[in-house]
Write a protein that holds these residues in place. Sequence first.
Motif, PDB file in Angstrom:
ATOM      1  N   PRO A  68       1.762   0.988   5.786  1.00 55.57           N
ATOM      2  CA  PRO A  68       3.148   1.225   5.362  1.00 55.57           C
ATOM      3  C   PRO A  68       4.151   0.769   6.418  1.00 55.57           C
ATOM      4  CG  PRO A  68       2.199   3.256   6.199  1.00 55.57           C
ATOM      5  CD  PRO A  68       1.089   2.237   6.186  1.00 55.57           C
ATOM      6  N   ASN A  69       5.346   0.372   5.972  1.00 51.36           N
ATOM      7  CA  ASN A  69       6.425   0.178   6.928  1.00 51.36           C
ATOM      8  C   ASN A  69       7.082   1.536   7.186  1.00 51.36           C
ATOM      9  OD1 ASN A  69       8.212   0.687   4.757  1.00 51.36           O
ATOM     10  ND2 ASN A  69       8.457  -1.497   4.313  1.00 51.36           N
ATOM     11  N   ALA A  70       8.131   1.557   7.984  1.00 53.06           N
ATOM     12  CA  ALA A  70       8.737   2.837   8.359  1.00 53.06           C
ATOM     13  C   ALA A  70       9.257   3.594   7.144  1.00 53.06           C
ATOM     14  CB  ALA A  70       9.862   2.590   9.365  1.00 53.06           C
ATOM     15  N   GLN A  71       9.902   2.876   6.239  1.00 55.73           N
ATOM     16  CA  GLN A  71      10.447   3.523   5.046  1.00 55.73           C
ATOM     17  C   GLN A  71       9.335   4.087   4.164  1.00 55.73           C
ATOM     18  OE1 GLN A  71      12.611   0.900   2.439  1.00 55.73           O
ATOM     19  NE2 GLN A  71      13.762   2.564   1.494  1.00 55.73           N
ATOM     20  N   GLU A  72       8.266   3.331   4.013  1.00 60.85           N
ATOM     21  CA  GLU A  72       7.137   3.784   3.187  1.00 60.85           C
ATOM     22  C   GLU A  72       6.412   4.957   3.840  1.00 60.85           C
ATOM     23  OE1 GLU A  72       6.441  -0.747   1.473  1.00 60.85           O
ATOM     24  OE2 GLU A  72       5.235   0.038   3.123  1.00 60.85           O
ATOM     25  N   ALA A  73       6.301   4.942   5.165  1.00 59.52           N
ATOM     26  CA  ALA A  73       5.671   6.068   5.868  1.00 59.52           C
ATOM     27  C   ALA A  73       6.529   7.319   5.743  1.00 59.52           C
ATOM     28  CB  ALA A  73       5.450   5.709   7.334  1.00 59.52           C
ATOM     29  N   ALA A  74       7.845   7.150   5.830  1.00 64.25           N
ATOM     30  CA  ALA A  74       8.745   8.295   5.667  1.00 64.25           C
ATOM     31  C   ALA A  74       8.617   8.885   4.273  1.00 64.25           C
ATOM     32  CB  ALA A  74      10.185   7.852   5.937  1.00 64.25           C
ATOM     33  N   ARG A  75       8.505   7.990   3.283  1.00 59.58           N
ATOM     34  CA  ARG A  75       8.326   8.448   1.907  1.00 59.58           C
ATOM     35  C   ARG A  75       7.008   9.207   1.762  1.00 59.58           C
ATOM     36  NH1 ARG A  75       8.388   3.558  -0.651  1.00 59.58           N
ATOM     37  NH2 ARG A  75      10.656   3.494  -0.523  1.00 59.58           N
ATOM     38  N   LEU A  76       5.988   8.734   2.462  1.00 60.19           N
ATOM     39  CA  LEU A  76       4.677   9.381   2.403  1.00 60.19           C
ATOM     40  C   LEU A  76       4.748  10.797   2.967  1.00 60.19           C
ATOM     41  CD1 LEU A  76       1.740   8.655   1.615  1.00 60.19           C
ATOM     42  CD2 LEU A  76       1.377   7.929   3.968  1.00 60.19           C
ATOM     43  N   LEU A  77       5.589  10.986   3.992  1.00 66.23           N
ATOM     44  CA  LEU A  77       5.741  12.298   4.614  1.00 66.23           C
ATOM     45  C   LEU A  77       6.788  13.161   3.912  1.00 66.23           C
ATOM     46  CD1 LEU A  77       5.730  11.269   8.396  1.00 66.23           C
ATOM     47  CD2 LEU A  77       3.887  12.411   7.148  1.00 66.23           C
ATOM     48  N   GLY A  78       7.598  12.543   3.049  1.00 63.64           N
ATOM     49  CA  GLY A  78       8.659  13.284   2.380  1.00 63.64           C
ATOM     50  C   GLY A  78       9.777  13.667   3.309  1.00 63.64           C
ATOM     51  N   THR A  79      10.076  12.786   4.278  1.00 57.54           N
ATOM     52  CA  THR A  79      11.126  13.077   5.246  1.00 57.54           C
ATOM     53  C   THR A  79      11.815  11.790   5.643  1.00 57.54           C
ATOM     54  OG1 THR A  79      11.594  14.164   7.360  1.00 57.54           O
ATOM     55  CG2 THR A  79       9.615  12.805   7.252  1.00 57.54           C
ATOM     56  N   GLU A  80      12.845  11.905   6.466  1.00 59.92           N
ATOM     57  CA  GLU A  80      13.530  10.725   6.983  1.00 59.92           C
ATOM     58  C   GLU A  80      13.110  10.485   8.428  1.00 59.92           C
ATOM     59  OE1 GLU A  80      17.732  10.880   6.576  1.00 59.92           O
ATOM     60  OE2 GLU A  80      17.702  11.042   4.384  1.00 59.92           O
ATOM     61  N   PHE A  81      13.012   9.208   8.801  1.00 59.39           N
ATOM     62  CA  PHE A  81      12.648   8.850  10.162  1.00 59.39           C
ATOM     63  C   PHE A  81      13.901   8.733  11.018  1.00 59.39           C
ATOM     64  CE2 PHE A  81       8.235   6.641   9.996  1.00 59.39           C
ATOM     65  CZ  PHE A  81       7.703   7.789   9.401  1.00 59.39           C
ATOM     66  N   PRO A  82      13.803   9.094  12.294  1.00 59.99           N
ATOM     67  CA  PRO A  82      14.922   8.818  13.198  1.00 59.99           C
ATOM     68  C   PRO A  82      15.030   7.318  13.437  1.00 59.99           C
ATOM     69  CG  PRO A  82      13.035   9.635  14.430  1.00 59.99           C
ATOM     70  CD  PRO A  82      12.686   9.755  12.971  1.00 59.99           C
ATOM     71  N   GLY A  83      16.136   6.878  13.979  1.00 61.28           N
ATOM     72  CA  GLY A  83      16.329   5.457  14.221  1.00 61.28           C
ATOM     73  C   GLY A  83      15.914   5.048  15.613  1.00 61.28           C
ATOM     74  N   GLY A  84      15.833   3.724  15.812  1.00 59.23           N
ATOM     75  CA  GLY A  84      15.602   3.164  17.141  1.00 59.23           C
ATOM     76  C   GLY A  84      14.298   3.575  17.781  1.00 59.23           C
ATOM     77  N   ALA A  85      14.365   3.782  19.098  1.00 54.62           N
ATOM     78  CA  ALA A  85      13.170   4.055  19.892  1.00 54.62           C
ATOM     79  C   ALA A  85      12.520   5.390  19.550  1.00 54.62           C
ATOM     80  CB  ALA A  85      13.515   4.009  21.380  1.00 54.62           C
ATOM     81  N   ASP A 124       8.919  -3.177  12.291  1.00 59.82           N
ATOM     82  CA  ASP A 124       9.803  -4.334  12.396  1.00 59.82           C
ATOM     83  C   ASP A 124       9.899  -4.794  13.851  1.00 59.82           C
ATOM     84  OD1 ASP A 124      11.440  -6.284  11.223  1.00 59.82           O
ATOM     85  OD2 ASP A 124      13.257  -5.157  11.652  1.00 59.82           O
ATOM     86  N   ARG A 125      11.078  -4.828  14.428  1.00 58.12           N
ATOM     87  CA  ARG A 125      11.280  -5.350  15.779  1.00 58.12           C
ATOM     88  C   ARG A 125      10.622  -4.472  16.847  1.00 58.12           C
ATOM     89  NH1 ARG A 125      15.420  -9.167  15.992  1.00 58.12           N
ATOM     90  NH2 ARG A 125      15.850  -8.681  18.171  1.00 58.12           N
ATOM     91  N   GLU A 126      10.248  -3.250  16.470  1.00 56.02           N
ATOM     92  CA  GLU A 126       9.613  -2.345  17.426  1.00 56.02           C
ATOM     93  C   GLU A 126       8.090  -2.419  17.386  1.00 56.02           C
ATOM     94  OE1 GLU A 126      11.374   1.605  16.964  1.00 56.02           O
ATOM     95  OE2 GLU A 126      13.124   0.568  16.134  1.00 56.02           O
ATOM     96  N   GLY A 127       7.533  -3.370  16.647  1.00 56.31           N
ATOM     97  CA  GLY A 127       6.085  -3.549  16.627  1.00 56.31           C
ATOM     98  C   GLY A 127       5.399  -2.646  15.635  1.00 56.31           C
ATOM     99  N   THR A 128       4.247  -2.106  16.025  1.00 54.79           N
ATOM    100  CA  THR A 128       3.460  -1.252  15.129  1.00 54.79           C
ATOM    101  C   THR A 128       2.865  -0.080  15.888  1.00 54.79           C
ATOM    102  OG1 THR A 128       1.305  -2.331  15.481  1.00 54.79           O
ATOM    103  CG2 THR A 128       2.781  -3.329  13.850  1.00 54.79           C
ATOM    104  N   LEU A 129       2.478   0.936  15.135  1.00 52.98           N
ATOM    105  CA  LEU A 129       1.722   2.058  15.695  1.00 52.98           C
ATOM    106  C   LEU A 129       0.532   2.310  14.780  1.00 52.98           C
ATOM    107  CD1 LEU A 129       1.636   4.251  17.937  1.00 52.98           C
ATOM    108  CD2 LEU A 129       2.636   5.807  16.271  1.00 52.98           C
TER     109      LEU A 129
END
Length: 522
Positions: A230-247, A274-279
């Motif tokens: 998942p990308n960040a948006q898809e992972a946030a959707r998976l958790l049912g929450t919003e992700f913080p921005g940036g670092a 995206d520009r911050e790579g992957t985890l």
Amino acid sequence: MARLPNHEGLANQEGLADWVPGRLAEERPVVTVIGDSILDGWWEGTIERFCREAPAPVVQVQRRDFAPGGAANTAMNLAAMGAEVRFVSLIGEDPAGRTLLGQLRSTGVDVSHVVAHSAMTTTTKYRVSSGGQVMLRLDDAATEIPDAGLEEMAAAVPEAIRGSAAVVLCDYAAGALEGPVRNSILRHLGPRGDTTDSPDSGPSRQDTLVVVDAHHPGRWAELRPDLATPNAQEAARLLGTEFPGGAARCPFVEAHGDQLLSASGAGAVVVTLDREGTLTIRRKAPQDVATHRTWARPEAEKQASGAGDTFVAALTLARSAGLPLTTSVDLAQAAADVVVHRPGTSVCTTEELAKHLRGFADTALTATELAQHVDEHRRAGRRIVLTNGCFDVLHRGHTRYLNQAKQLGDVLVVALNSDSSVRQLKGPERPVNHEADRAAVIAALSCVDHVTVFDTPTPIPLIELLRPDVYAKGGDYTPEMLQETEAVERCGGTVTILDYVPEHSTTAVLERIRSTGETPKS
């Protein structure tokens, strides 16, 4: 199938650069891609006036380019990197569909399982740009998916996945993986160990890597895929929450690793940032989650599209060919870095990936060259982190430490002890690897921005030249124990002591190699 030794990350990047075009071309693992197709249109022109009807620019189109997008782009990338690709999708019997099929066939993708239906519209995204700036995007997509087309696509799934080394599900919620198609996938590609090799059930999951690249990864949790991306948006959707921005996003993802694994049902989750790579998150033990970070190497915005498809393709191919997960993720990041520097939708070939990896060789900068780069970074407002060490036989302790150092700022500079200074510190049998080889290995890590070699007793002269914002040191030190502390603070910086990982020392690795003749596994 031949296997590459179990290296940590891109530690053997020179070997990988030689292996990628050769071995993958020889092995040609069969990979089946099932999912939503898109035709990407890139229309470029000039703007010299505004239209009379409205305050809108008139773009005089001078060039029209089309490229497969979505699941079709994943298939194209897999073929370009040496896989034998089977593609399963649903398109229309329209000009866009014919263009899509023609481009897929031209690269050797098997499209015999693609269903073209008269009642279907091939999803097309037209991007109109001028001077490299996208002015408008026009989307043409089906409002309804024909049931007959889905039934035909579902019937194609068993044969398409039979004998595949890997299956990639590209579910972008456009409708191709709904109803009978979803049921067919679950029936013929059930959770690992739940299927048999009978004609009715399809291939055994014991032999098939399953990767889910989906807008809603939880929808495929019952399949228990090997990987979810998942990308960040898809992972946030998976958790049912919003992700913080940036670092703050990466630490947030790491803190919720257990929930991501549970919600996706996957053996490992690779969150692309995206520009911050992957985890990468995987379960090390029932109550223990292990992570691995990569860092993107972004350049000026080039209006690139589809780098995520390239990442998924390279990750799938590397894992299906037997590379360790950490190495596969780093290799996928390298492939994504290749295409993100190009405009439009493109693919990464084996030759381009190998060239990119070889580009890390002989990358150690002189002190003068490094100072110039650091000055440029500082003028751009970037925070400079400096660390140093021998980094002789790279192991997990090193990569963990360097990733921690990177997170202290924006630019990570690694200063390597020269061969002569390593001998003085470690004894006449060290280093195992020459300084040029050590520099190439360290430079290949996505968290590292610049590498240099120093030959002085301490890095104090380099500290005084570069004036880093942060000087990072690993081990059981305190700032008061370091000779460098005074120089760092005099130059306006701070000293940070990072985690000490004694069980992953170079000495321990070498002792195990000597005693067993084997490289410790990641």
